[in-house]
Design an enzyme around this catalytic site. Structure first.
Site, PDB file in Angstrom:
ATOM      1  N   ASP A  80       0.847  -1.188   0.000  1.00  0.00           N
ATOM      2  CA  ASP A  80       0.000   0.000   0.000  1.00  0.00           C
ATOM      3  C   ASP A  80       0.889   1.248   0.000  1.00  0.00           C
ATOM      4  O   ASP A  80       1.766   1.375   0.862  1.00  0.00           O
ATOM      5  CB  ASP A  80      -0.866  -0.056   1.268  1.00  0.00           C
ATOM      6  CG  ASP A  80      -1.942   1.004   1.308  1.00  0.00           C
ATOM      7  OD1 ASP A  80      -2.382   1.452   0.244  1.00  0.00           O
ATOM      8  OD2 ASP A  80      -2.349   1.369   2.437  1.00  0.00           O
ATOM      9  N   HIS A  81       0.685   2.140  -0.941  1.00  0.00           N
ATOM     10  CA  HIS A  81       1.433   3.415  -0.997  1.00  0.00           C
ATOM     11  C   HIS A  81       2.959   3.262  -1.002  1.00  0.00           C
ATOM     12  O   HIS A  81       3.652   3.881  -0.182  1.00  0.00           O
ATOM     13  CB  HIS A  81       1.036   4.348   0.153  1.00  0.00           C
ATOM     14  CG  HIS A  81      -0.340   4.904  -0.001  1.00  0.00           C
ATOM     15  ND1 HIS A  81      -0.629   5.965  -0.829  1.00  0.00           N
ATOM     16  CD2 HIS A  81      -1.514   4.523   0.550  1.00  0.00           C
ATOM     17  CE1 HIS A  81      -1.932   6.206  -0.765  1.00  0.00           C
ATOM     18  NE2 HIS A  81      -2.494   5.353   0.054  1.00  0.00           N
ATOM     19  N   HIS A 208      -9.483   4.875  -2.104  1.00  0.00           N
ATOM     20  CA  HIS A 208      -8.714   4.943  -0.846  1.00  0.00           C
ATOM     21  C   HIS A 208      -9.507   5.763   0.156  1.00  0.00           C
ATOM     22  O   HIS A 208     -10.386   6.519  -0.201  1.00  0.00           O
ATOM     23  CB  HIS A 208      -7.369   5.633  -1.080  1.00  0.00           C
ATOM     24  CG  HIS A 208      -6.341   4.744  -1.682  1.00  0.00           C
ATOM     25  ND1 HIS A 208      -5.168   4.439  -1.051  1.00  0.00           N
ATOM     26  CD2 HIS A 208      -6.316   4.074  -2.854  1.00  0.00           C
ATOM     27  CE1 HIS A 208      -4.453   3.636  -1.817  1.00  0.00           C
ATOM     28  NE2 HIS A 208      -5.113   3.399  -2.924  1.00  0.00           N
ATOM     29  N   GLY A 209      -9.123   5.614   1.430  1.00  0.00           N
ATOM     30  CA  GLY A 209      -9.769   6.428   2.451  1.00  0.00           C
ATOM     31  C   GLY A 209     -11.234   6.048   2.603  1.00  0.00           C
ATOM     32  O   GLY A 209     -12.089   6.899   2.823  1.00  0.00           O
ATOM     33  N   SER A 211     -12.701   4.372   4.954  1.00  0.00           N
ATOM     34  CA  SER A 211     -13.229   4.263   6.320  1.00  0.00           C
ATOM     35  C   SER A 211     -14.129   5.457   6.617  1.00  0.00           C
ATOM     36  O   SER A 211     -13.832   6.580   6.224  1.00  0.00           O
ATOM     37  CB  SER A 211     -12.080   4.236   7.343  1.00  0.00           C
ATOM     38  OG  SER A 211     -11.459   2.975   7.363  1.00  0.00           O
TER      39      SER A 211
HETATM   40 ZN   LIG Z   1      -4.432   5.131   0.684  1.00  0.00          ZN
END
Ligand SMILES: [Zn+2]
Length: 287
Positions: A80-81, A208-209, A211
């Site tokens: 991830d990233h 992404h993000g 949540s």
């Molecule tokens: Zn991310």
């Protein structure tokens, strides 16, 4: 069943579901994620951020690979990233089947150049590549590179980026932010922009993000065509909230007493995400 992201998400895109990518950096979290996904017969992505990897060490990846081979559920091990070419090569050497190169903070041409280099390297050993265009917002409680102001992904640039880099999946910015949103911040997804992006490029799209966005917006984004959604804060929040509660008892010290209730609390969140992403019972498509 271990596979790469291209194989995993081709099926998801064709059958209109999204696979959750859970950030996993402890054996307890891995155990809960694998159990829940087996019970729900739900394909899964084990995501490990470079900061998480340097904490748990490379041997953790070996145990994820072991779990993936043992499981009847399709599993991708995803960096991830990734921020540098060195991190990417390191991950490939550890056995990741998918890597993300995030050069979204760089100028467009530089993002194209490094993504292209990563794609050439990773594809040589059947590892798939995710890149990011636009910037995902930040909420102040995450470790990932993100911006204070969200720069939405431009569809024409996205098309050009995919053509120039041959990347396998693309993380897009449509209004999410990393972490848990503060009370005064109302996340709002640009689903109209997602529709345009979905019509403009044909590789799987990543959110992404994911949540703490409203459930109905997330469900709608899956219907429109998001194929992978990253979840980190929501499962960790459930796990450690229960840990704090359990550890109120000053005499408890055995891991096999402390962690089962924490894993159980986290699994409830995982079940919910799997249902929300329409990911339950999709293992059958991979047989
Ligand atoms: Zn991310």
């Amino acid at each position: 069943m271990l596979m790469n992201m291209k194989q995993l998400l081709k099926v998801a895109q064709e059958n209109h579901f999204a696979v959750p990518a859970f950030n996993t950096s402890s054996n307890m979290i891995l155990k809960g994620v694998m159990e829940a996904c087996h019970e729900k017969q739900a394909p899964v992505i084990i995501a490990i951020h470079p900061d998480e990897l340097s904490f748990v060490g490379d041997s953790f990846v070996a145990s994820v690979i072991e779990e993936a081979y043992k499981s009847d559920v399709p599993v991708v091990i995803h960096l991830d990233h990734g921020a540098t070419f060195e991190q990417i090569v390191h991950a490939i050497r550890c056995g990741f089947t998918s890597v993300m190169i995030d050069a979204s903070q760089m100028p467009f041409e530089d993002n194209v150049a490094i993504t292209k280099k990563v794609v050439e390297t990773a594809h040589a050993v059947n590892v798939s590549v995710e890149a990011e265009l636009g910037t995902i917002g930040k909420t102040g409680n995450d470790v990932e590179p993100s911006a204070n102001k969200i720069i939405y992904t431009d569809p024409a640039l996205a098309k050009e980026f995919v053509e120039k880099t041959s990347v396998d999946t693309l993380a897009i910015a449509i209004g999410t932010a990393h972490g848990i949103y503060p009370k005064n911040m109302k996340p709002k997804l640009r689903l109209d922009l997602l529709k345009v992006l979905r019509d403009t490029i044909n590789i799987p799209l990543v959110l992404h993000g994911g949540s703490s966005n409203p459930d109905d917006e997330i469900a709608e984004s899956v219907k429109i065509g998001i194929s992978k959604i990253n979840i980190s804060s929501d499962i960790k929040e459930a796990f450690y909230r229960k840990c704090r509660e359990v550890l109120q008892d000053p005499f408890i010290r055995e891991p096999n007493e402390i962690y089962p209730p924490c894993i159980k609390a986290m699994k409830e969140v995982i079940y919910h995400k799997i249902d929300l992403f329409n990911d339950a019972d999709k293992v059958k498509f991979y047989k």
